[in-house]
Scaffold this motif. Structure first.
Motif, PDB file in Angstrom:
ATOM      1  N   GLU A  87       7.570  34.976   7.113  1.00  0.00           N
ATOM      2  CA  GLU A  87       7.557  35.770   8.349  1.00  0.00           C
ATOM      3  C   GLU A  87       8.223  35.015   9.494  1.00  0.00           C
ATOM      4  O   GLU A  87       8.978  35.597  10.288  1.00  0.00           O
ATOM      5  N   ARG A 141       4.713  43.455   1.450  1.00  0.00           N
ATOM      6  CA  ARG A 141       5.162  44.011   2.727  1.00  0.00           C
ATOM      7  C   ARG A 141       6.109  43.035   3.426  1.00  0.00           C
ATOM      8  O   ARG A 141       7.141  43.444   3.981  1.00  0.00           O
ATOM      9  N   THR A 161      10.092  43.624   4.467  1.00  0.00           N
ATOM     10  CA  THR A 161      10.627  43.450   5.819  1.00  0.00           C
ATOM     11  C   THR A 161      11.855  42.552   5.811  1.00  0.00           C
ATOM     12  O   THR A 161      12.866  42.839   6.477  1.00  0.00           O
ATOM     13  N   ASP A 207       4.746  50.873   7.694  1.00  0.00           N
ATOM     14  CA  ASP A 207       6.145  50.570   7.376  1.00  0.00           C
ATOM     15  C   ASP A 207       6.745  51.624   6.449  1.00  0.00           C
ATOM     16  O   ASP A 207       7.914  52.010   6.607  1.00  0.00           O
TER      17      ASP A 207
END
Length: 554
Positions: free
Chosen positions: A431, A466, A470, A509
């Motif tokens: 991230e 997830r 991204t 999302d």
């Protein structure tokens, strides 16, 4: 030779008093040396005056309240070296007896001093007892390296004795006390810790089942858990339950739940996690179980219970409760004034706020955790403090510093041989790299995080899919099939695990992706019921994003 000649010139009385004082230590009191010396007080005092006049010993104060110190360690060594073994042993025995009778308060403060004299006197069992007391005191002060030294001396004394059940019980007790400070200093998963817990388990198998064995079994659980051996950890927790029931011991039962709530959390069996946490709440007593933090896993089970309850609340979609429980754990840990338990509470607070994407709070607690870990010499919490602080710094715009810190934390993770929580660290690193626009590296970290789930830690797997989605979206665009495939998988896993905290992010999302594809009605139908299931935490970033998208779609 020169010092020996100087001592000899002072006469037999001065030499004998110097030998006696040297056996006591570099510093010694008038009261103790006169109590131990073979000569009378008047002759001993005269000899001390000679030693002071000759410049071999310094004096502070006036007898009988005087204290003395050898001018140099070499003077002490020279005087001590002239003692024959038998005389030396007898002298240490007299010193030990005098200390016990004349300075009981000092024995209480410095049991290692008495242990030394008892060991030199050949009183091995009593020496081991006082080395253990010294270790226990050091642990309570969070002086873990000092504690390790004391416990290892006790262990060496016991290991020199004959094999048999009596020795094994004593050895097992010391190993159980030694494991927590070794794990604190070297890390839960370090080889040094493994050597101790495996030896303790081996001894435990030789002995009839008893309460003495339980700490060793629990510490073996911690080592295997930290190594990512989740299935083995589950087996060890089950052994603790069998032991607790066979002995009808509520303390061991508490620790069986302690090990089990963590194991079930790692296995993503969140319903069972909550059951173990609730059962432990009925068993735990802050006073009655105070000693547990010194022998079982190195931290307090009450603090850990609140911590895991906070992390569980995050996963199942109760973010307000998660923050409240994390703060309760910190309050309890600070009241207990136990460094390792305090570090655990700070670590889990960091985790709660990282999962909720709150970098300001995460940075505050991570800094406190690092400071505490440095002060107390705690390896594993230091690694997590660095990881969470790095993530928070990146999120707050301190990109290079934060990424360097995350890389440092990863290197430490590998050096410790740790695997549990690696999925979370690598996911946060992915991230952070994506936040810094370094998408290729972020994708590698996200994929490594997913590979790390092969060790059995499934807690964050839905969140990791997830995260990868991204990163791929930034790298290859929203039309790449993997973007939707990962979101579908994240959503399905979260729903299967009943992990509403992961489900809302994946649903948001995925709904946004469908809306971009013109599937607005499907997007609304997917997200609306997930959002409606929440009853709290509407200021959390994931819920705010979900609400904003629903308003746009509605």
């Amino acid at each position: 030779a020169s010092l020996m000649a100087r001592l000899d010139r002072l006469g037999a009385a001065a030499r004998e008093v110097a030998q006696t004082a040297a056996a006591i230590g570099r510093e010694f009191s008038y009261e103790l040396v006169t109590a131990v010396a073979a000569r009378g007080e008047a002759e001993t005092r005269a000899a001390l005056d000679q030693l002071v006049a000759a410049g071999l010993v310094f004096q502070r104060g006036t007898p009988p309240s005087a204290d003395y110190q050898f001018k140099h360690a070499l003077v002490q060594d020279t005087a001590y070296g002239t003692l024959l073994r038998g005389s030396r042993q007898a002298l240490h025995a007299r010193i030990a007896a005098a200390i016990e009778s004349h300075a009981p308060d000092r024995v209480e403060r410095e049991p290692e001093m008495l242990a030394h004299h008892l060991a030199e006197a050949g009183a091995a069992p009593r020496a081991a007892l006082y080395w253990r007391k010294a270790g226990e005191q050091a642990v309570r002060r969070a002086a873990n390296r000092e504690a390790i030294g004391h416990f290892r001396r006790a262990l060496a004394v016991v290991e020199a004795g004959p094999e048999g059940e009596e020795r094994w019980r004593e050895e097992l007790a010391i190993l159980s006390q030694l494991a927590p400070p070794v794990m604190a200093v070297h890390g839960w998963s370090a080889p040094e810790a493994g050597e101790i817990v495996e030896r303790a388990a081996e001894i435990g198998r030789r002995l009839p089942s008893s309460r003495d064995i339980a700490p060793a079994v629990a510490n073996l659980w911690l080592f295997n858990s930290a190594r990512g051996r989740v299935d083995r950890a589950a087996e060890i927790a089950a052994d603790l339950f069998r032991m607790a029931r066979a002995l009808d011991d509520r303390g061991i039962l508490l620790q069986a739940h302690h090990c089990s709530w963590a194991t079930r959390f790692f296995q993503s069996r969140f319903g069972e996690t909550g059951e173990h946490i609730a059962a432990a709440a009925q068993l735990y007593d802050e006073v009655r179980h105070a000693h547990h933090r010194h022998v079982y896993l190195g931290h307090d089970p009450g603090v850990c219970r609140l911590d895991f309850a906070a992390c569980l609340a995050n996963v199942v979609g109760r973010p307000d409760e998660a923050r409240r429980l994390a703060e309760e754990a910190l309050v309890l840990a600070r009241r207990l004034n136990h460094a390792a338990s305090h570090a655990i509470a700070l670590w889990r607070a960091c985790e709660v706020y990282a999962v909720q994407s709150e970098p300001d709070a995460g940075r505050m607690y991570a800094r406190e955790l690092l400071s505490l870990a440095d002060a107390a010499g705690l390896s594993t919490p230091k690694f997590y403090g660095a990881a969470f602080l790095g993530w928070a710094e990146v999120r707050l715009g301190e990109l290079e510093q934060g990424l360097a810190r995350l890389e440092e934390a990863y290197r430490l993770l590998r050096r410790l041989g740790a695997h549990i929580h690696a999925t979370l660290l690598l996911g946060l690193w992915a991230e952070a790299l994506a936040s810094a626009g370094r998408y290729e590296e972020g994708l590698r970290q996200a994929e490594e995080a997913l590979e790390a789930t092969s060790h059995g830690e499934m807690t964050y797997i839905a969140r990791l899919y997830r995260t990868r989605s991204t990163v791929v979206r930034h790298l290859r665009g929203a039309r790449d099939p993997q973007v939707e495939a990962d979101l579908q998988r994240s959503f399905a896993i979260a729903r299967e695990q009943q992990a509403r905290g992961w489900e809302i992010g994946a649903a948001t999302d995925l709904a946004r992706l469908w809306a971009e594809q013109g599937r607005r009605a499907e997007a609304y139908e997917l997200l609306a019921p997930v959002f409606a299931a929440f009853t709290e935490g509407f200021d959390a970033p994931d819920l705010q994003q979900a609400k904003a998208l629903l308003d746009e779609l509605g």
